[in-house]
Design a protein around this motif. Structure first.
Motif, PDB file in Angstrom:
ATOM      1  N   GLY A  24       0.388 -10.931 -13.741  1.00 38.73           N
ATOM      2  CA  GLY A  24       1.927 -11.126 -13.289  1.00 38.73           C
ATOM      3  C   GLY A  24       2.257 -12.310 -12.518  1.00 38.73           C
ATOM      4  O   GLY A  24       1.420 -13.328 -13.057  1.00 38.73           O
ATOM      5  N   LEU A  25       3.405 -12.190 -11.810  1.00 40.93           N
ATOM      6  CA  LEU A  25       3.544 -13.642 -11.224  1.00 40.93           C
ATOM      7  C   LEU A  25       2.377 -14.159 -10.442  1.00 40.93           C
ATOM      8  O   LEU A  25       2.274 -15.395 -10.168  1.00 40.93           O
ATOM      9  N   GLY A  26       1.588 -13.164  -9.963  1.00 40.68           N
ATOM     10  CA  GLY A  26       0.258 -13.764  -9.350  1.00 40.68           C
ATOM     11  C   GLY A  26      -0.544 -14.603  -9.951  1.00 40.68           C
ATOM     12  O   GLY A  26      -1.226 -15.375  -9.366  1.00 40.68           O
ATOM     13  N   ASN A  27      -0.709 -14.345 -11.296  1.00 39.63           N
ATOM     14  CA  ASN A  27      -1.640 -15.188 -12.191  1.00 39.63           C
ATOM     15  C   ASN A  27      -0.982 -16.501 -12.355  1.00 39.63           C
ATOM     16  O   ASN A  27      -1.753 -17.661 -12.399  1.00 39.63           O
ATOM     17  N   ILE A 104       6.232  -3.480  -2.675  1.00 40.70           N
ATOM     18  CA  ILE A 104       5.997  -4.300  -3.371  1.00 40.70           C
ATOM     19  C   ILE A 104       7.025  -4.684  -4.440  1.00 40.70           C
ATOM     20  O   ILE A 104       7.289  -5.870  -4.623  1.00 40.70           O
ATOM     21  N   TYR A 108       9.131  -7.856  -5.358  1.00 36.55           N
ATOM     22  CA  TYR A 108       8.905  -8.516  -6.548  1.00 36.55           C
ATOM     23  C   TYR A 108      10.227  -8.420  -7.475  1.00 36.55           C
ATOM     24  O   TYR A 108      10.334  -9.328  -8.558  1.00 36.55           O
ATOM     25  N   PHE A 224      -4.897  -9.296  -5.116  1.00 35.23           N
ATOM     26  CA  PHE A 224      -3.483  -9.070  -5.389  1.00 35.23           C
ATOM     27  C   PHE A 224      -3.304  -9.126  -7.087  1.00 35.23           C
ATOM     28  O   PHE A 224      -2.871  -8.427  -7.543  1.00 35.23           O
ATOM     29  N   SER A 225      -4.305 -10.000  -7.555  1.00 33.41           N
ATOM     30  CA  SER A 225      -4.086  -9.934  -8.814  1.00 33.41           C
ATOM     31  C   SER A 225      -4.471  -9.029  -9.726  1.00 33.41           C
ATOM     32  O   SER A 225      -4.060  -8.560 -10.630  1.00 33.41           O
ATOM     33  N   SER A 227      -4.124  -5.887  -8.712  1.00 32.00           N
ATOM     34  CA  SER A 227      -3.114  -4.784  -8.325  1.00 32.00           C
ATOM     35  C   SER A 227      -3.974  -3.666  -7.539  1.00 32.00           C
ATOM     36  O   SER A 227      -3.456  -2.600  -7.651  1.00 32.00           O
ATOM     37  N   VAL A 230      -2.844  -0.023  -3.962  1.00 32.71           N
ATOM     38  CA  VAL A 230      -1.959   0.700  -3.767  1.00 32.71           C
ATOM     39  C   VAL A 230      -1.922   1.852  -4.745  1.00 32.71           C
ATOM     40  O   VAL A 230      -0.936   2.674  -4.603  1.00 32.71           O
ATOM     41  N   THR A 232      -1.969   1.744  -8.165  1.00 29.45           N
ATOM     42  CA  THR A 232      -1.579   1.536  -9.511  1.00 29.45           C
ATOM     43  C   THR A 232      -2.714   1.616 -10.350  1.00 29.45           C
ATOM     44  O   THR A 232      -2.394   2.525 -11.616  1.00 29.45           O
ATOM     45  N   SER A 329       3.923  -5.736 -14.902  1.00 29.76           N
ATOM     46  CA  SER A 329       3.272  -5.586 -13.551  1.00 29.76           C
ATOM     47  C   SER A 329       4.274  -4.628 -12.721  1.00 29.76           C
ATOM     48  O   SER A 329       3.955  -3.575 -12.204  1.00 29.76           O
ATOM     49  N   SER A 332       3.642  -0.872 -13.471  1.00 31.49           N
ATOM     50  CA  SER A 332       2.749  -0.107 -12.721  1.00 31.49           C
ATOM     51  C   SER A 332       3.081   0.238 -11.348  1.00 31.49           C
ATOM     52  O   SER A 332       2.627   1.041 -10.847  1.00 31.49           O
ATOM     53  N   MET A 333       3.914  -0.729 -10.771  1.00 29.96           N
ATOM     54  CA  MET A 333       4.334  -0.202  -9.278  1.00 29.96           C
ATOM     55  C   MET A 333       5.114   0.951  -9.432  1.00 29.96           C
ATOM     56  O   MET A 333       4.845   1.983  -8.299  1.00 29.96           O
ATOM     57  N   GLN A 387      -2.285  -4.189   1.581  1.00 32.10           N
ATOM     58  CA  GLN A 387      -3.328  -4.314   0.208  1.00 32.10           C
ATOM     59  C   GLN A 387      -4.721  -4.342   0.890  1.00 32.10           C
ATOM     60  O   GLN A 387      -5.712  -3.398   0.386  1.00 32.10           O
TER      61      GLN A 387
HETATM   62  N1  PFF Z   1      -1.065  -7.838 -10.120  1.00 26.03           N
HETATM   63  C1  PFF Z   1       0.368  -8.399 -10.136  1.00 26.03           C
HETATM   64  C2  PFF Z   1       0.363  -9.982 -10.130  1.00 26.03           C
HETATM   65  O1  PFF Z   1      -0.671 -10.675 -10.125  1.00 26.03           O
HETATM   66  O2  PFF Z   1       1.471 -10.512  -9.984  1.00 26.03           O
HETATM   67  C3  PFF Z   1       1.075  -7.967  -8.823  1.00 26.03           C
HETATM   68  C4  PFF Z   1       0.726  -6.556  -8.421  1.00 26.03           C
HETATM   69  C5  PFF Z   1       0.990  -5.552  -9.232  1.00 26.03           C
HETATM   70  C6  PFF Z   1       0.276  -6.135  -7.078  1.00 26.03           C
HETATM   71  C7  PFF Z   1       0.862  -4.092  -9.056  1.00 26.03           C
HETATM   72  C8  PFF Z   1       0.242  -4.996  -6.800  1.00 26.03           C
HETATM   73  C9  PFF Z   1       0.539  -3.811  -7.633  1.00 26.03           C
HETATM   74  F1  PFF Z   1       0.618  -2.683  -7.497  1.00 26.03           F
END
Ligand code: PFF
Length: 447
Positions: A24-27, A104, A108, A224-225, A227, A230, A232, A329, A332-333, A387
């Motif tokens: 996701g945006l995290g990557n 989140i 997001y 975070f990357s 996920s 939480v 998911t 992403s 999944s949340m 988290q």
């Molecule tokens: N993994 C996602 C990212 O890297 O952008 C962010 C994310 C997705 C965080 C889902 C938490 C979550 F439950």
């Protein structure tokens, strides 16, 4: 309980969906900028090690609980509890996960809305619609509300269609597109002046930069990357067939996620150096590389502008990439609260999606109306504090509360000889002691 439970139709379907959640945006944004501000390749090496020795075991904990209990996060944790106290803890942790996943999503969706606005802007610019372009990139409240709403509507439409027809279908369509756009953009950026300097910074490790701060940053990013924490991954695991080997699937997801983060670094860091070559300011006055929203919404757009006509196509491709990464992403949340409501109340999936989606959109709107006070606060509360706490608690459930024989039983499904593998020799004690200790260390540092 209402509708019968769906499942992913294949291993590929699961890997696409789980990788879609992770990537996701995290990557594409977080990983490269963390790398840039943490001494380049040294961070990349540490990140890869931690992704496999820390995040992967925690991911496995969630997948195993989910597939065993075949239910939403609250019910699954209750299912593996073994007494009144752990049942109460399960409820607490489960709801904490549901709320965190929803929060989140609330920030997001705002950020993803910005990506959509810039995607539209690349089109209005091609058409020469100057006024529309100004409005789309103006960060006004009205624009932010509209695009957050649009993004939430897309997320809700997918989740409302269920597992196979929604999550799996869209993940398997969008993830190959994401990979294709990313490779095409990387190849293009590499041909530009200045890219090689960026590549050098990214790939030549300066191990003298490794310090506890860097290690803990890498750990937080890995968490975070993937996920984690939480619920998911727990919920996605609950839609997996008993015939699939969990350790292998979890490893595949970790590998794909890390590889895409690595690839994103090959794109973003050289792009920053190309921008600098083209006269764009890429360092702040204090000498740090611009990393926050200004990187995405100022540095890169200025870079695209400096590329002439080709820049319009590159901008369109880049913001498509960001939007795709965000939506796979966000679904999944949203699935975390929706699966709870669908399974534990009389509401149907459509109704649950509508109700939960509207509540989250309302929270996003509140954040937008009080942006300076709430935006950073919600991000910190969820990703910095919640988290890691939830991650520790998930490991505690698997390592301390769940009966070891049941754990083994679950792992044997889809992996007969699990008892003789290195995984079974190391992992159970690892989630019991090492993971909670390491995650707590991150958390204490974050405080
Ligand atoms: N993994 C996602 C990212 O890297 O952008 C962010 C994310 C997705 C965080 C889902 C938490 C979550 F439950």
């Amino acid at each position: 309980m209402s509708a019968p439970r769906e499942q992913f139709s294949s291993k590929t379907g699961f890997v696409m969906a789980a990788a879609g959640s992770a990537i996701g945006l995290g990557n594409i944004w977080g990983f490269p900028t963390q790398t840039a501000s943490n001494g380049g390749a040294a961070f990349v090496v540490i990140y890869f090690i931690l992704a496999f020795v820390l995040a992967y075991p925690a991911l496995m904990a969630e997948l195993i609980i989910g597939r065993h209990a075949r239910a939403n996060v609250v019910t699954s944790l209750r299912h593996i509890s073994n007494g009144k106290k752990s049942y109460a803890l399960a409820s607490g942790v489960g709801f904490y996960g549901v709320i965190t996943a929803s929060l989140i999503l609330s920030f997001y969706a705002i950020v993803a809305g910005w990506m959509l606005a810039y995607l539209f802007e690349s089109i209005t610019q091609m058409l020469g619609w100057t006024q529309a372009s100004e409005w789309l990139t103006g960060f006004g409240l009205q624009r932010n509300l509209i695009f957050m709403g649009l993004f939430m509507a897309m997320t809700m439409a997918i989740i409302s269609s269920g597992i196979k027809g929604g999550i799996e279908k869209w993940s398997t369509r969008l993830m190959p597109m994401l990979l294709f756009i990313m490779i095409a953009l990387t190849v293009y950026v590499m041909t530009q002046d200045g890219a090689m300097e960026g590549l050098r910074v990214y790939l030549l490790p300066d191990f003298s930069q490794i310090n506890p701060g860097l290690i803990l940053d890498a750990m937080g990013q890995a968490f975070f990357s993937l996920s984690l924490g939480v619920g998911t991954m727990l919920v996605y695991g609950s839609y997996l067939s008993k015939q699939d080997s969990l350790p292998k699937l979890g490893a595949a997801v970790t590998l794909v996620d890390s590889s895409i983060a690595f690839l994103a670094g090959l794109l973003i860091i050289p792009a920053i150096f190309v921008a600098q070559k083209n006269g764009v300011t890429v360092f702040t006055e204090s000498g740090d590389m611009i990393a926050g929203p200004d990187l995405i919404f100022q540095v890169l757009p200025s870079l695209f502008d400096s590329m002439g006509d080709m820049g319009l196509i590159v901008a369109f491709a880049f913001f498509s990439l960001m939007s795709i990464a965000a939506v796979t992403s966000s679904i999944s949340m949203l699935e975390v609260p929706v699966s709870y409501m669908t399974e534990e109340t009389p509401a149907s999936r459509h109704q649950s999606t509508l109700i939960v989606g509207l509540i989250i959109a309302a929270i996003s709107a509140i954040i937008l109306f009080n942006f300076n006070d709430l935006f950073g606060l919600v991000i910190d509360l969820t990703t910095v504090y919640s988290q890691p706490i939830l991650g520790v608690l998930m490991c505690v459930f698997v390592g301390w509360i769940w009966h070891r024989n049941n754990l083994l039983e679950e792992l044997k499904a889809g992996h007969d000889n699990i008892e003789s593998t290195l995984f079974w020799k190391i992992w159970p004690n690892y989630v019991r002691f090492v993971c909670p200790a390491l995650i707590l260390a991150t958390f204490i540092r974050a405080l």
